[in-house]
Structure formats: structure tokens, C-alpha cells
Scaffold this motif. Structure first.
Motif, PDB file in Angstrom:
ATOM      1  N   MET A 288      36.954  43.951  35.130  1.00 19.68           N
ATOM      2  CA  MET A 288      35.749  44.182  34.334  1.00 19.68           C
ATOM      3  C   MET A 288      35.608  45.668  34.057  1.00 19.68           C
ATOM      4  N   ASN A 289      34.760  46.001  33.103  1.00 20.13           N
ATOM      5  CA  ASN A 289      34.438  47.389  32.795  1.00 20.13           C
ATOM      6  C   ASN A 289      33.106  47.748  33.434  1.00 20.13           C
ATOM      7  N   LEU A 290      33.071  48.903  34.080  1.00 21.78           N
ATOM      8  CA  LEU A 290      31.872  49.363  34.764  1.00 21.78           C
ATOM      9  C   LEU A 290      31.586  50.812  34.394  1.00 21.78           C
ATOM     10  N   HIS A 291      30.325  51.196  34.506  1.00 17.21           N
ATOM     11  CA  HIS A 291      29.965  52.599  34.326  1.00 17.21           C
ATOM     12  C   HIS A 291      30.619  53.422  35.437  1.00 17.21           C
ATOM     13  N   PRO A 292      31.071  54.650  35.147  1.00 15.93           N
ATOM     14  CA  PRO A 292      31.690  55.478  36.191  1.00 15.93           C
ATOM     15  C   PRO A 292      30.851  55.616  37.458  1.00 15.93           C
ATOM     16  N   ASP A 293      29.518  55.642  37.316  1.00 16.26           N
ATOM     17  CA  ASP A 293      28.659  55.690  38.508  1.00 16.26           C
ATOM     18  C   ASP A 293      28.871  54.452  39.372  1.00 16.26           C
ATOM     19  N   ASP A 294      28.923  53.296  38.723  1.00 20.00           N
ATOM     20  CA  ASP A 294      29.086  52.044  39.462  1.00 20.00           C
ATOM     21  C   ASP A 294      30.509  51.890  39.996  1.00 20.00           C
ATOM     22  N   ILE A 295      31.490  52.421  39.267  1.00 25.42           N
ATOM     23  CA  ILE A 295      32.863  52.408  39.782  1.00 25.42           C
ATOM     24  C   ILE A 295      32.936  53.201  41.081  1.00 25.42           C
ATOM     25  N   LYS A 296      32.272  54.335  41.127  1.00 20.42           N
ATOM     26  CA  LYS A 296      32.240  55.164  42.339  1.00 20.42           C
ATOM     27  C   LYS A 296      31.665  54.374  43.511  1.00 20.42           C
ATOM     28  N   GLU A 297      30.577  53.644  43.276  1.00 19.65           N
ATOM     29  CA  GLU A 297      29.959  52.841  44.325  1.00 19.65           C
ATOM     30  C   GLU A 297      30.900  51.734  44.783  1.00 19.65           C
ATOM     31  N   VAL A 298      31.548  51.066  43.850  1.00 21.46           N
ATOM     32  CA  VAL A 298      32.484  49.979  44.183  1.00 21.46           C
ATOM     33  C   VAL A 298      33.657  50.507  45.001  1.00 21.46           C
ATOM     34  N   LEU A 299      34.212  51.648  44.609  1.00 25.41           N
ATOM     35  CA  LEU A 299      35.360  52.207  45.311  1.00 25.41           C
ATOM     36  C   LEU A 299      34.986  52.653  46.713  1.00 25.41           C
ATOM     37  N   GLU A 300      33.855  53.327  46.830  1.00 23.93           N
ATOM     38  CA  GLU A 300      33.452  53.851  48.131  1.00 23.93           C
ATOM     39  C   GLU A 300      33.139  52.734  49.121  1.00 23.93           C
ATOM     40  N   LYS A 301      32.597  51.615  48.629  1.00 26.93           N
ATOM     41  CA  LYS A 301      32.220  50.524  49.522  1.00 26.93           C
ATOM     42  C   LYS A 301      33.334  49.499  49.715  1.00 26.93           C
ATOM     43  N   GLY A 302      34.482  49.690  49.052  1.00 24.02           N
ATOM     44  CA  GLY A 302      35.656  48.865  49.320  1.00 24.02           C
ATOM     45  C   GLY A 302      35.720  47.538  48.592  1.00 24.02           C
ATOM     46  N   TRP A 303      34.975  47.389  47.467  1.00 23.27           N
ATOM     47  CA  TRP A 303      34.936  46.105  46.765  1.00 23.27           C
ATOM     48  C   TRP A 303      35.965  45.995  45.641  1.00 23.27           C
TER      49      TRP A 303
ATOM     50  N   PRO B  86      40.559  50.573  28.882  1.00 27.18           N
ATOM     51  CA  PRO B  86      39.686  51.737  29.032  1.00 27.18           C
ATOM     52  C   PRO B  86      39.782  52.349  30.429  1.00 27.18           C
ATOM     53  N   THR B  87      39.352  53.599  30.552  1.00 31.05           N
ATOM     54  CA  THR B  87      39.354  54.266  31.851  1.00 31.05           C
ATOM     55  C   THR B  87      38.376  53.613  32.823  1.00 31.05           C
ATOM     56  N   THR B  88      37.464  52.797  32.308  1.00 29.01           N
ATOM     57  CA  THR B  88      36.465  52.140  33.146  1.00 29.01           C
ATOM     58  C   THR B  88      36.911  50.751  33.621  1.00 29.01           C
ATOM     59  N   PHE B  89      38.141  50.364  33.316  1.00 25.67           N
ATOM     60  CA  PHE B  89      38.642  49.036  33.667  1.00 25.67           C
ATOM     61  C   PHE B  89      38.912  48.983  35.169  1.00 25.67           C
ATOM     62  N   THR B  90      38.318  48.020  35.849  1.00 22.05           N
ATOM     63  CA  THR B  90      38.323  47.994  37.306  1.00 22.05           C
ATOM     64  C   THR B  90      38.649  46.600  37.831  1.00 22.05           C
ATOM     65  N   MET B  91      39.423  46.554  38.904  1.00 20.41           N
ATOM     66  CA  MET B  91      39.689  45.291  39.591  1.00 20.41           C
ATOM     67  C   MET B  91      38.663  45.113  40.704  1.00 20.41           C
ATOM     68  N   ILE B  92      38.058  43.927  40.768  1.00 21.22           N
ATOM     69  CA  ILE B  92      37.141  43.555  41.834  1.00 21.22           C
ATOM     70  C   ILE B  92      37.822  42.476  42.670  1.00 21.22           C
ATOM     71  N   TYR B  93      37.848  42.691  43.973  1.00 23.52           N
ATOM     72  CA  TYR B  93      38.538  41.761  44.855  1.00 23.52           C
ATOM     73  C   TYR B  93      37.861  40.397  44.865  1.00 23.52           C
ATOM     74  N   ALA B  94      38.638  39.373  45.133  1.00 21.07           N
ATOM     75  CA  ALA B  94      38.153  37.994  45.110  1.00 21.07           C
ATOM     76  C   ALA B  94      37.117  37.766  46.208  1.00 21.07           C
ATOM     77  N   PRO B  95      36.002  37.098  45.887  1.00 25.12           N
ATOM     78  CA  PRO B  95      35.020  36.761  46.925  1.00 25.12           C
ATOM     79  C   PRO B  95      35.584  35.727  47.890  1.00 25.12           C
ATOM     80  N   ARG B  96      35.525  36.043  49.173  1.00 30.43           N
ATOM     81  CA  ARG B  96      36.103  35.164  50.191  1.00 30.43           C
ATOM     82  C   ARG B  96      35.105  34.123  50.688  1.00 30.43           C
TER      83      ARG B  96
END
Length: 291
Positions: free
Chosen positions: A217-232, A249-259
Motif C-alpha cells: 500500500m501507499n502511505l504518507h512518509p509520517d505513517d511509513i516512519k511509524e510502521v517501520l519503527e514499530k515493526g509492522w 512510488p517512494t511511498t510504496f510499503t509492504m505490510i506484514y501479514a496479520p497472524r
């Protein structure tokens, strides 16, 4: 800009989706190795000795280097195929194109992209209610397109609940959202905005991989920072910015599968952040258990 599509609910899930969703696939990536038994080792030694006497030196040196390189490429190509269907055709031509892209991939997928002060929306939304840390280690991830988790696959129940929640959202707001097959992956279930302000893949908000149930998904850079720091999650390796145009885009992000259900609630909030970045509108996604 309006988006017209056939929804997944209207046309029904494909047989491929049904098959893949019903099975937890184990995605393998085999290391490159060459095993020689006694007979093979003797044969190679004899051929080398004969080659030193009867084959031109340049030709022999070329063959010594060429054979392992061919075997290495063959192993790498098989690993590419094992990742399953994705945005790149499962052909050697598609593999060769990805090999070119490898020269420009992100060296650190855990650093957020820089903010663009002129872009809208001007800030992310996850800071309003910061995410908890994801329990456990990060999953192993491989590939470019497709990019997949090699372990910690999402649960069947979490996938079903998330898909049902997204379909409920589109039924509640049909003038704003629609579901269809991903434009970027060419496979898998995806959510689209009919009127995006940040356009990616015809307004694609996110898509779910039916093999491992991870997401892009695409996320705002602020939200990408939060996702990366919290390990999601982590950034897509081709989300670079440089003189070579990136496929995503530079904002394209992988989110790990919900377990489990706890992961599902957090992932739903991250999807809400992706909707915010795509449409500049806050929308609540209720999971099936919450509703």
C-alpha cells in the motif's frame, strides 16, 4: 477522476484466489550450492587436466567461470518462480528486467522516505494513535516483484475477516471505493478509491497477496516512519528516488501479514492510513469481530 470497475463481489472470487486462499503456501528460496560426489569430482579433475593440455587457455578460463555463473542464474531464476504470481510475468524476460532493477534497489528498506512539503495530505494520521510494537521478530522477506514473506504467513481467519471488512466498507461507501483485482500485482484482492488525490495503479489503495497474505500500500512518509519503527512492515525495494524512474512510488510499503485478530486490528488501522494518503479522507474500517 472516476474509476469504473467490476467489483469482486459482482464477479465473484476467481478459482485461483479460492485455491490460494484455502492453502497456506510455504514459499521457499533455495541457496545456491554445487555438490560433487566422488565420481563427479574425479570427472571434473580429469576434464580440467585434459583441458589444460588440449584446450586454448582463454577458452578454458572462460568455461571455468561461465559454468558456475550459468548455474547461479538458473538457481536465482527458480527462486524467482517460487515466489509465485505477481506483477512481473513469470518468464525469463521478466526475470531479466528485475535483474536490471536490482542495481537501483533500496539499500535500507527500514528508513522512511523524505517528506514533500508541497504534497497533500500534509501529514500522516497514525501519530494520532501511535501503533504498538509488533510482537516477535520480523518475517523474512524476499523478491522485488513479487515481494513475499518467506515465513510467518497470515492466518486464513484473519484474511477472511480483513477481506470481508473491506467489502463491507465498499458496500457502505460505494461512491468512494470499489474492490477488484490488483492493477499492480495483476493478482489478488485490492481496494480502490474512485477519486484519489495520490494516484497509483488507477487509485489502488492496497492489495493483499493470496499466497502469504502480506500487503502492499501507499502511505504518507509520517505513517511509513511509524510502521517501520514499530515493526509492522518495510519499504518496497523498488521504491527508490533517482535518475532511473522507479516502477512504484517512494511511498510504496509492504505490510506484514496479520497472524491473528490482534494483528488484524493494527493492520486495519494501517489500511485506514493508506486510505487517508490516497484520498485525504479519514475512514474507519471495522473488523468482523468488532462489528
Amino acid at each position: 477522476m472516476a474509476l469504473t470497475m467490476t467489483t469482486a463481489a459482482q464477479k465473484g472470487a476467481s478459482s485461483e484466489d479460492i485455491t490460494q486462499v484455502s492453502v497456506n503456501m510455504v514459499i521457499r528460496q533455495d541457496p545456491f550450492n554445487i555438490t560433487l560426489d566422488a565420481s563427479a569430482l574425479l570427472a571434473v579433475s580429469v576434464l580440467l587436466v585434459i583441458g589444460m593440455h588440449f584446450v586454448d587457455r582463454v577458452v578454458l578460463e572462460f568455461m571455468i567461470v561461465f559454468v558456475p555463473v550459468v548455474l547461479l542464474i538458473h538457481n536465482d531464476y527458480l527462486n524467482f518462480l517460487k515466489l509465485g504470481p505477481g506483477g512481473t510475468p513469470p518468464t525469463f524476460t521478466g526475470y531479466a528486467r528485475l535483474t536490471w532493477y536490482r542495481l537501483f534497489t533500496l539499500r535500507d528498506p527500514f528508513s522512511p522516505p523524505p517528506r514533500d512539503p508541497t504534497a497533500l495530505p500534509s501529514a500522516g494520521i497514525l501519530s494520532q494513535r501511535p501503533l504498538p510494537y509488533r510482537p516477535g521478530p520480523r518475517p523474512s522477506v524476499a523478491g522485488l516483484a513479487p515481494q513475499r514473506q518467506l515465513n510467518q504467513p497470515g492466518s486464513q481467519q484473519a484474511y477472511n475477516q480483513l477481506r470481508s471488512s473491506i467489502e463491507t466498507l465498499t458496500a457502505r461507501l460505494p461512491q468512494k471505493f470499489v474492490t477488484a483485482t490488483s492493477c499492480l500485482e495483476k493478482h489478488g484482492f485490492a481496494l480502490f478509491s474512485r477519486h484519489p488525490i495520490n494516484v497509483c495503479g488507477n487509485g489502488e489503495v492496497c492489495h493483499i497477496h493470496t499466497s502469504d497474505r502480506s500487503m502492499h500500500m501507499n502511505l504518507h512518509p509520517d505513517d511509513i516512519k511509524e510502521v517501520l519503527e514499530k515493526g509492522w512492515g518495510q519499504r518496497h525495494p523498488m521504491a527508490w528516488k533517482g535518475w532511473v524512474r522507479a516502477p512504484v512510488p517512494t511511498t510504496f510499503t509492504m505490510i506484514y501479514a496479520p497472524r491473528d485478530e490482534s494483528d488484524l486490528r493494527i493492520v486495519s488501522k494501517i489500511i485506514e492510513a493508506a486510505i487517508w494518503y490516497t484520498t485525504a479522507e479519514q475512514v474507519d474500517i471495522q473488523t468482523v469481530s468488532e462489528s
